[in-house]
Design a protein around this motif. Structure first.
Motif, short mmCIF file in Angstrom:
data_model
loop_
_atom_site.label_atom_id
_atom_site.label_comp_id
_atom_site.label_asym_id
_atom_site.label_seq_id
_atom_site.Cartn_x
_atom_site.Cartn_y
_atom_site.Cartn_z
N LEU A 71 0.83 -1.21 0.00
CA LEU A 71 0.00 0.00 0.00
C LEU A 71 0.86 1.26 0.00
O LEU A 71 0.61 2.19 -0.77
CB LEU A 71 -0.93 -0.02 1.22
CG LEU A 71 -2.08 0.98 1.22
CD1 LEU A 71 -2.98 0.80 -0.01
CD2 LEU A 71 -2.90 0.84 2.49
N SER A 72 1.88 1.28 0.82
CA SER A 72 2.72 2.47 0.90
C SER A 72 3.60 2.64 -0.32
O SER A 72 4.15 3.73 -0.54
CB SER A 72 3.61 2.39 2.15
OG SER A 72 4.54 1.32 2.03
N ARG A 73 3.75 1.60 -1.14
CA ARG A 73 4.62 1.65 -2.31
C ARG A 73 3.88 2.01 -3.59
O ARG A 73 4.47 2.00 -4.69
CB ARG A 73 5.32 0.30 -2.48
CG ARG A 73 6.23 -0.06 -1.31
CD ARG A 73 6.79 -1.48 -1.45
NE ARG A 73 7.55 -1.60 -2.68
CZ ARG A 73 7.71 -2.74 -3.35
NH1 ARG A 73 7.14 -3.85 -2.89
NH2 ARG A 73 8.42 -2.77 -4.46
N GLN A 74 2.60 2.35 -3.49
CA GLN A 74 1.82 2.68 -4.67
C GLN A 74 2.27 4.02 -5.28
O GLN A 74 2.38 5.02 -4.58
CB GLN A 74 0.33 2.74 -4.35
CG GLN A 74 -0.27 1.39 -4.02
CD GLN A 74 -0.08 0.39 -5.13
OE1 GLN A 74 -0.24 0.71 -6.31
NE2 GLN A 74 0.27 -0.83 -4.77
N ARG A 75 2.47 4.03 -6.59
CA ARG A 75 2.88 5.24 -7.33
C ARG A 75 1.73 5.62 -8.27
O ARG A 75 1.77 5.37 -9.49
CB ARG A 75 4.17 4.97 -8.11
CG ARG A 75 5.34 4.51 -7.23
CD ARG A 75 6.52 4.06 -8.07
NE ARG A 75 7.56 3.48 -7.23
CZ ARG A 75 8.79 4.01 -7.08
NH1 ARG A 75 9.10 5.14 -7.68
NH2 ARG A 75 9.68 3.40 -6.32
N PHE A 76 0.71 6.21 -7.73
CA PHE A 76 -0.51 6.46 -8.48
C PHE A 76 -0.31 7.40 -9.67
O PHE A 76 -1.03 7.34 -10.66
CB PHE A 76 -1.60 7.00 -7.56
CG PHE A 76 -2.06 6.00 -6.52
CD1 PHE A 76 -2.46 4.74 -6.89
CD2 PHE A 76 -2.08 6.33 -5.18
CE1 PHE A 76 -2.88 3.80 -5.95
CE2 PHE A 76 -2.49 5.41 -4.23
CZ PHE A 76 -2.89 4.15 -4.61
N GLU A 77 0.67 8.28 -9.56
CA GLU A 77 0.93 9.21 -10.67
C GLU A 77 1.28 8.47 -11.96
O GLU A 77 1.06 8.99 -13.07
CB GLU A 77 2.07 10.16 -10.30
CG GLU A 77 1.74 11.13 -9.16
CD GLU A 77 1.87 10.48 -7.78
OE1 GLU A 77 1.54 11.15 -6.79
OE2 GLU A 77 2.32 9.30 -7.70
N LEU A 78 1.82 7.26 -11.83
CA LEU A 78 2.18 6.48 -13.02
C LEU A 78 0.95 6.14 -13.86
O LEU A 78 1.04 6.00 -15.08
CB LEU A 78 2.85 5.17 -12.60
CG LEU A 78 4.23 5.25 -11.94
CD1 LEU A 78 4.66 3.86 -11.48
CD2 LEU A 78 5.25 5.84 -12.90
N TYR A 79 -0.19 5.99 -13.21
CA TYR A 79 -1.38 5.46 -13.88
C TYR A 79 -2.44 6.52 -14.17
O TYR A 79 -3.37 6.26 -14.96
CB TYR A 79 -2.01 4.35 -13.02
CG TYR A 79 -0.99 3.49 -12.30
CD1 TYR A 79 -0.04 2.76 -13.01
CD2 TYR A 79 -0.98 3.40 -10.92
CE1 TYR A 79 0.90 1.98 -12.35
CE2 TYR A 79 -0.05 2.62 -10.25
CZ TYR A 79 0.89 1.92 -10.97
OH TYR A 79 1.82 1.15 -10.32
N ALA A 80 -2.34 7.67 -13.53
CA ALA A 80 -3.42 8.66 -13.59
C ALA A 80 -3.72 9.10 -15.02
O ALA A 80 -4.89 9.18 -15.42
CB ALA A 80 -3.08 9.86 -12.72
#
Length: 345
Positions: free
Chosen positions: A295-304
């Motif tokens: 959970l803490s390793r999620q890089r949401f900017e990659l997918y937005a």
């Protein structure tokens, strides 16, 4: 975190039979049938808590346990016949059970909303020990029922994004609801986890068998990828419809934040799927640095950007119009054709 937070308690996925109301002649008969269901449920909850112990603080009920689902009824017919009012007597009766036993009681029902008088929504609810409804989640992905996405702009105006993905922060943890097949949609659970959800309450009515199904795999996946508990409750069959009663029967389970199935029941009405919810352990796990802290390793900017530029199933298709049920299949067929033309599928 609430000051009276409870670090450890028992949760129960209470597997009960759904007694469908499709054959009822009018609203009064439907309410009478619902009352009988709640009366049976009250006895089953009391007996289950007596068996499990007084530390059973959370009980999750199956999908549409009060009414079953529409079979041939139009959207207006089902709304008039079987859908609950947001402040209806049904919630009051269920609230009395929650108050009596000092539990959080979660379930799923078809519900009317005065902001959308032509529609109904399939709603997951949570009632707290005071008897109040503290969370309403409206199913976002459905094959044959209206959803907030079908009236997206108006729904956001009414409830905002936090109302689309609600999380109830309570003394037994941060609770969120997932409806039925939506366990197969990782984005739903992820958006709830973004808002702090620790325990997913999954009311479902699904086929159960010896082989692990895609939904079983999804329950474990949603738990692992979000470091969250999943309390999944199936029906013990659906009575009083032409579909064979045991078609959706069995397999209620509780999965922990590591993906371990802590408890699971077979078929029939059962309170065997209960287990400890260890909030303290979950929170330690979430705060521990390391490879497994997904959970803490999620890089949401990659997918937005990919999400923003992709349009598959359209929004707002039921805005300001009377719709019959063929609309849903026709909309999906158009989406498939468009995605085929674009070379996506």
């Amino acid at each position: 975190m609430p000051a009276n937070s409870i670090d450890s308690y028992r949760a129960l996925a209470l597997q009960i039979t759904c007694h469908a109301v499709n054959q009822a002649s009018d609203r009064a008969e439907v309410f009478s049938l619902i009352q009988k269901t709640i009366t049976r449920l009250a006895k089953q909850i009391a007996a289950s808590i007596a068996f499990i112990g007084s530390d059973c603080r959370l009980i999750v009920l199956p999908e549409y346990f009060l009414t079953g689902f529409p079979l041939g009824e139009s959207i207006p017919e089902w709304a008039q016949k079987a859908c609950l009012e947001m402040a209806g007597a049904e919630y009051e009766l269920l609230g009395q059970i929650a108050q009596k036993h000092r539990i959080f009681l979660a379930g799923n029902a078809y519900e009317l909303d005065p902001n959308f008088p032509q529609l109904y929504f399939q709603t997951c609810f949570i009632i707290d020990p005071s008897g109040s409804v503290v969370l309403r989640y409206r199913r976002l992905n459905s094959m044959f029922a209206p959803t907030p996405h079908d009236v997206w702009d108006q729904y956001l105006d009414c409830y905002g994004l936090e109302g689309v993905f609600p999380v109830a922060k309570t003394e037994i943890g941060n609770l969120a609801a997932i409806a039925s097949e939506e366990i197969l949609y990782p984005e739903v659970a992820r958006c709830l986890a973004m808002r702090g959800a620790e325990i997913f309450l999954h009311s479902t009515s699904e086929i159960y068998g010896k082989g692990r199904s895609p939904k079983d795999a999804a329950k474990i996946s949603r738990a692992v990828e979000n470091i969250a508990y999943v309390v999944s409750t199936n029906t013990a069959g659906i009575n009083k419809i032409s579909i064979p009663i045991a078609s959706a029967d069995g397999g209620s389970q509780i999965v922990d934040y590591r993906g371990l199935v802590l408890a699971e029941t077979s078929t029939g009405e059962s309170m065997a799927a209960f287990a400890e919810i260890d909030l303290a352990a979950l929170r330690r796990y979430r705060r521990r640095p390391g490879l497994n802290n997904l959970l803490s390793r999620q890089r949401f900017e990659l997918y937005a950007a990919s999400y923003n530029q992709s349009h598959f199933y359209p929004a707002n298709t039921m805005q300001d119009k009377n719709i019959d049920r063929k609309h849903f299949l026709e909309t999906q067929q158009k989406a498939i054709a468009r995605l085929t033309d674009l070379g996506i599928i």
